[in-house]
Design a protein around this motif. Structure first.
Motif, PDB file in Angstrom:
ATOM      1  N   ILE A 112       0.840  -1.210   0.000  1.00 17.71           N
ATOM      2  CA  ILE A 112       0.000   0.000   0.000  1.00 17.71           C
ATOM      3  C   ILE A 112       0.868   1.251   0.000  1.00 17.71           C
ATOM      4  CG2 ILE A 112      -1.714   1.325   1.299  1.00 17.71           C
ATOM      5  CD1 ILE A 112      -2.827  -1.167  -0.070  1.00 17.71           C
ATOM      6  N   GLN A 113       1.922   1.265   0.812  1.00 18.28           N
ATOM      7  CA  GLN A 113       2.812   2.431   0.854  1.00 18.28           C
ATOM      8  C   GLN A 113       3.485   2.661  -0.496  1.00 18.28           C
ATOM      9  OE1 GLN A 113       3.053   4.687   3.254  1.00 18.28           O
ATOM     10  NE2 GLN A 113       1.508   3.531   4.412  1.00 18.28           N
ATOM     11  N   SER A 114       3.824   1.582  -1.179  1.00 16.07           N
ATOM     12  CA  SER A 114       4.446   1.704  -2.502  1.00 16.07           C
ATOM     13  C   SER A 114       3.476   2.277  -3.520  1.00 16.07           C
ATOM     14  CB  SER A 114       4.956   0.338  -2.968  1.00 16.07           C
ATOM     15  OG  SER A 114       5.981  -0.150  -2.134  1.00 16.07           O
ATOM     16  N   ILE A 115       2.228   1.830  -3.469  1.00 15.71           N
ATOM     17  CA  ILE A 115       1.206   2.365  -4.381  1.00 15.71           C
ATOM     18  C   ILE A 115       0.982   3.846  -4.098  1.00 15.71           C
ATOM     19  CG2 ILE A 115      -1.243   2.246  -5.011  1.00 15.71           C
ATOM     20  CD1 ILE A 115      -1.075  -0.779  -4.487  1.00 15.71           C
ATOM     21  N   LEU A 116       0.884   4.200  -2.800  1.00 17.76           N
ATOM     22  CA  LEU A 116       0.686   5.608  -2.445  1.00 17.76           C
ATOM     23  C   LEU A 116       1.866   6.464  -2.912  1.00 17.76           C
ATOM     24  CD1 LEU A 116      -0.764   5.213   1.165  1.00 17.76           C
ATOM     25  CD2 LEU A 116      -2.001   5.934  -0.886  1.00 17.76           C
ATOM     26  N   TYR A 117       3.070   5.921  -2.817  1.00 19.07           N
ATOM     27  CA  TYR A 117       4.237   6.669  -3.288  1.00 19.07           C
ATOM     28  C   TYR A 117       4.126   6.938  -4.787  1.00 19.07           C
ATOM     29  CZ  TYR A 117       9.063   8.179  -3.834  1.00 19.07           C
ATOM     30  OH  TYR A 117      10.179   8.924  -4.109  1.00 19.07           O
ATOM     31  N   LEU A 118       3.728   5.916  -5.550  1.00 20.20           N
ATOM     32  CA  LEU A 118       3.572   6.100  -6.993  1.00 20.20           C
ATOM     33  C   LEU A 118       2.485   7.118  -7.316  1.00 20.20           C
ATOM     34  CD1 LEU A 118       3.799   2.388  -8.213  1.00 20.20           C
ATOM     35  CD2 LEU A 118       5.455   4.200  -8.692  1.00 20.20           C
ATOM     36  N   LEU A 119       1.417   7.122  -6.529  1.00 21.72           N
ATOM     37  CA  LEU A 119       0.291   8.017  -6.797  1.00 21.72           C
ATOM     38  C   LEU A 119       0.544   9.452  -6.348  1.00 21.72           C
ATOM     39  CD1 LEU A 119      -2.631   5.679  -5.652  1.00 21.72           C
ATOM     40  CD2 LEU A 119      -2.100   6.323  -8.007  1.00 21.72           C
ATOM     41  N   GLN A 120       1.349   9.624  -5.293  1.00 20.67           N
ATOM     42  CA  GLN A 120       1.501  10.949  -4.695  1.00 20.67           C
ATOM     43  C   GLN A 120       2.874  11.580  -4.904  1.00 20.67           C
ATOM     44  OE1 GLN A 120       0.440  10.739  -0.520  1.00 20.67           O
ATOM     45  NE2 GLN A 120      -1.395   9.533  -0.927  1.00 20.67           N
ATOM     46  N   CYS A 121       3.910  10.788  -5.008  1.00 22.27           N
ATOM     47  CA  CYS A 121       5.272  11.329  -4.931  1.00 22.27           C
ATOM     48  C   CYS A 121       6.065  11.213  -6.222  1.00 22.27           C
ATOM     49  CB  CYS A 121       6.055  10.605  -3.825  1.00 22.27           C
ATOM     50  SG  CYS A 121       5.218  10.511  -2.229  1.00 22.27           S
ATOM     51  N   HIS A 122       5.862  10.171  -6.968  1.00 16.93           N
ATOM     52  CA  HIS A 122       6.684   9.917  -8.154  1.00 16.93           C
ATOM     53  C   HIS A 122       6.456  11.006  -9.202  1.00 16.93           C
ATOM     54  CE1 HIS A 122       8.561   7.911 -11.550  1.00 16.93           C
ATOM     55  NE2 HIS A 122       9.005   6.978 -10.729  1.00 16.93           N
ATOM     56  N   PRO A 123       7.507  11.479  -9.883  1.00 15.63           N
ATOM     57  CA  PRO A 123       7.315  12.486 -10.941  1.00 15.63           C
ATOM     58  C   PRO A 123       6.353  12.045 -12.039  1.00 15.63           C
ATOM     59  CG  PRO A 123       9.637  12.294 -10.364  1.00 15.63           C
ATOM     60  CD  PRO A 123       8.933  11.202  -9.628  1.00 15.63           C
ATOM     61  N   GLY A 124       6.196  10.740 -12.215  1.00 14.83           N
ATOM     62  CA  GLY A 124       5.253  10.230 -13.218  1.00 14.83           C
ATOM     63  C   GLY A 124       3.911   9.852 -12.639  1.00 14.83           C
ATOM     64  N   ASN A 125       3.545  10.469 -11.497  1.00 17.88           N
ATOM     65  CA  ASN A 125       2.330  10.017 -10.801  1.00 17.88           C
ATOM     66  C   ASN A 125       1.056  10.266 -11.595  1.00 17.88           C
ATOM     67  OD1 ASN A 125       2.120  12.793 -10.494  1.00 17.88           O
ATOM     68  ND2 ASN A 125       2.170  12.764  -8.259  1.00 17.88           N
ATOM     69  N   VAL A 126       1.050  11.239 -12.507  1.00 25.56           N
ATOM     70  CA  VAL A 126      -0.160  11.486 -13.292  1.00 25.56           C
ATOM     71  C   VAL A 126      -0.449  10.296 -14.199  1.00 25.56           C
ATOM     72  CG1 VAL A 126      -1.272  13.022 -14.960  1.00 25.56           C
ATOM     73  CG2 VAL A 126       0.207  13.965 -13.194  1.00 25.56           C
ATOM     74  N   LEU A 127       0.599   9.742 -14.778  1.00 29.62           N
ATOM     75  CA  LEU A 127       0.431   8.531 -15.587  1.00 29.62           C
ATOM     76  C   LEU A 127      -0.172   7.406 -14.758  1.00 29.62           C
ATOM     77  CD1 LEU A 127       3.785   8.378 -17.596  1.00 29.62           C
ATOM     78  CD2 LEU A 127       1.501   8.451 -18.600  1.00 29.62           C
ATOM     79  N   VAL A 128       0.352   7.226 -13.543  1.00 32.11           N
ATOM     80  CA  VAL A 128      -0.126   6.138 -12.680  1.00 32.11           C
ATOM     81  C   VAL A 128      -1.588   6.361 -12.309  1.00 32.11           C
ATOM     82  CG1 VAL A 128       0.273   4.861 -10.542  1.00 32.11           C
ATOM     83  CG2 VAL A 128       2.215   5.837 -11.801  1.00 32.11           C
ATOM     84  N   ARG A 129      -1.923   7.558 -11.879  1.00 32.98           N
ATOM     85  CA  ARG A 129      -3.297   7.836 -11.453  1.00 32.98           C
ATOM     86  C   ARG A 129      -4.285   7.664 -12.612  1.00 32.98           C
ATOM     87  NH1 ARG A 129      -0.990  12.444  -8.700  1.00 32.98           N
ATOM     88  NH2 ARG A 129      -1.921  13.832 -10.257  1.00 32.98           N
ATOM     89  N   GLU A 130      -3.887   8.053 -13.799  1.00 35.16           N
ATOM     90  CA  GLU A 130      -4.807   8.020 -14.925  1.00 35.16           C
ATOM     91  C   GLU A 130      -4.961   6.633 -15.536  1.00 35.16           C
ATOM     92  OE1 GLU A 130      -7.541   9.700 -17.566  1.00 35.16           O
ATOM     93  OE2 GLU A 130      -6.604  10.549 -15.795  1.00 35.16           O
ATOM     94  N   LEU A 131      -3.887   5.828 -15.520  1.00 33.82           N
ATOM     95  CA  LEU A 131      -3.878   4.628 -16.359  1.00 33.82           C
ATOM     96  C   LEU A 131      -3.829   3.304 -15.615  1.00 33.82           C
ATOM     97  CD1 LEU A 131      -1.354   5.873 -19.088  1.00 33.82           C
ATOM     98  CD2 LEU A 131      -3.841   5.714 -19.284  1.00 33.82           C
ATOM     99  N   CYS A 132      -3.427   3.287 -14.337  1.00 33.78           N
ATOM    100  CA  CYS A 132      -3.144   2.010 -13.680  1.00 33.78           C
ATOM    101  C   CYS A 132      -4.240   1.604 -12.701  1.00 33.78           C
ATOM    102  CB  CYS A 132      -1.802   2.083 -12.941  1.00 33.78           C
ATOM    103  SG  CYS A 132      -1.243   0.475 -12.346  1.00 33.78           S
ATOM    104  N   SER A 133      -4.761   0.405 -12.884  1.00 38.93           N
ATOM    105  CA  SER A 133      -5.675  -0.236 -11.932  1.00 38.93           C
ATOM    106  C   SER A 133      -4.885  -1.271 -11.142  1.00 38.93           C
ATOM    107  CB  SER A 133      -6.833  -0.925 -12.663  1.00 38.93           C
ATOM    108  OG  SER A 133      -7.579  -0.002 -13.423  1.00 38.93           O
ATOM    109  N   PHE A 134      -4.942  -1.171  -9.806  1.00 40.42           N
ATOM    110  CA  PHE A 134      -4.215  -2.087  -8.931  1.00 40.42           C
ATOM    111  C   PHE A 134      -5.181  -3.098  -8.316  1.00 40.42           C
ATOM    112  CE2 PHE A 134      -1.672   1.783  -8.943  1.00 40.42           C
ATOM    113  CZ  PHE A 134      -0.373   1.311  -9.045  1.00 40.42           C
TER     114      PHE A 134
END
Length: 407
Positions: A112-134
């Motif tokens: 969960i912490q890794s997913i939150l990092y990708l969604l909130q912190c990673h410079p590519g987080n917009v890609l993750v939020r828009e395209l990735c279903s976990f």
């Protein structure tokens, strides 16, 4: 790399619309008419499947509902230590990603912490939020201590000041390792594919990065070369195979076939796993594919193969559909041969494997060397026994048999 590639307008206003709207109306009309699919209800769900809890769409992509005929979903699996691949993959794929993550016991919280990092912190987080279903899954006997509802879990704040939780993990300290749990790779593959909102899928591994622009080029190719053309429909089912390569750790992943060819000549790239399992990945006419002069940037079929005779241990990765044979969920990564049962079914059903030109997959940089197998010998022996005593009989009952088809 493709003439039809439609660059996204901006990561700030990222949507799926630019990816498919550049296709001609005629192409989309053909896809809508000839692709036999029904839209799915896109929402989180919880179920027990075999001996596992499955949290489907635990984190949903921002794209929302999309026409099932109008895109391609990359379906894959991982544990949280592989999530460094999500953004590099999406930067090249730029279409839906359906990702099933194995998260038993105390591995759930860093997941969960890794997913939150990708969604909130990673410079590519917009890609993750828009395209990735976990999607998350774990054994009933290895439940996490707490599983928050998705909305509550997503309200938590990631630690953006520290390193990503998925980096520098000591794998022997993971719950899975401490409890000697095999990785249920095929269950993850099936969960991710079943959750796809699109009819067409690329069922692959998270460390395999596609050549850019593949999705719009493939939809254009389908609309003009494959579907709805009188007298040209194949007599047997078909999928479209992507050649796979590896590159050295200190180089960039190539974007085009000419770039790849230059790297192969220089030794910076090599065909995938030739030193580990050549029969699993070479397939027909690999050398001809590598050495062919590129005369068009468009997607096309280079040659057609079958998984029989000289290639009866071939494990191609391909663009197919959600209706292709499933993976046997009793097989694990440690036991190996995990894709062979699906390949056997496709052989018996006489699938045609149309190998695409001007498109390919490249493994995350770093060429893998053959390793020792003693540590997983017992799992391999167990898998071989399960296949020979039980699974092969079941497959023959379900699909029948055909000369040249083996596991």
């Amino acid at each position: 790399m493709f003439r039809l590639f439609c660059p996204l307008i901006s990561l700030v206003v990222l949507t799926l619309v630019p990816m498919v709207s550049c296709l001609e109306n005629g192409t989309m009309a053909k896809l809508k008419k000839f692709v036999n699919c029904e839209p799915k209800n896109y929402k989180p769900s919880t179920s027990i499947h075999r001996d596992y809890w499955v949290l489907e769409n635990y984190v949903m992509a921002g794209h929302g509902d999309i026409p099932c005929y109008a895109n391609v979903t990359y379906t894959t699996h991982a544990d949280y230590t592989y999530l460094d691949n999500v953004v590099p993959l999406l930067e090249r794929w730029r279409s839906p990603l359906s990702l099933a993550i194995y998260a038993p016991g105390t591995d759930f919280e860093p997941t969960i912490q890794s997913i939150l990092y990708l969604l909130q912190c990673h410079p590519g987080n917009v890609l993750v939020r828009e395209l990735c279903s976990f999607h998350l899954y774990f054994e009933v006997e290895h439940l996490p201590q707490v599983v928050l509802p998705p909305k509550m879990a997503l309200r938590k704040q990631a630690n953006c000041g520290g390193p990503p939780p998925y980096e520098n993990v000591v794998k022997t300290d993971m719950y899975r390792a401490r409890n000697s749990l095999d990785y249920p790779v095929n269950l993850g593959r099936n969960i991710a594919r079943r959750a796809s909102l699109t009819h067409y899928v690329l069922a692959s591994d998270i460390e395999l990065y596609p050549s850019p622009g593949l999705v719009p080029a493939y939809l254009h190719f389908l609309g003009h070369r494959v579907i709805g053309i009188p007298g040209q429909q194949p007599d047997s089912p078909l999928v479209h195979v992507l050649r796979i390569f590896e590159v050295m750790a200190n180089v960039s992943v190539p974007n085009t076939k000419p770039e790849l060819q230059e790297m192969l000549k220089s030794g910076e790239a090599v065909p995938f796993h030739m030193e580990i399992c050549e029969a699993c990945h070479k397939g027909p006419k690999l050398e001809e594919w590598i050495n062919a002069i590129v005369v068009s940037k468009d997607l096309n079929v280079f040659n057609v193969g079958h998984r029989s005779e000289d290639y009866n241990h071939w494990e191609p990765i391909f663009l197919g559909t959600v209706d292709d044979p499933a993976y046997d969920e009793r097989l694990t990564w440690e036991g190996q041969r995990d894709k062979m049962t699906q390949a056997y079914a496709m052989c018996v059903l006489d699938y045609q494997f149309h190998i695409l030109d001007n498109a390919f997959l490249v493994h995350k940089p770093g060429i893998k060397q053959p390793g020792k197998r003693k540590a997983i010998f017992s799992q391999i022996h167990k898998t071989n026994g399960l296949i020979n005593r039980k699974i092969l009989k079941e497959l023959r009952m379900k699909y029948g048999s055909r000369k040249g088809c083996v596991i």
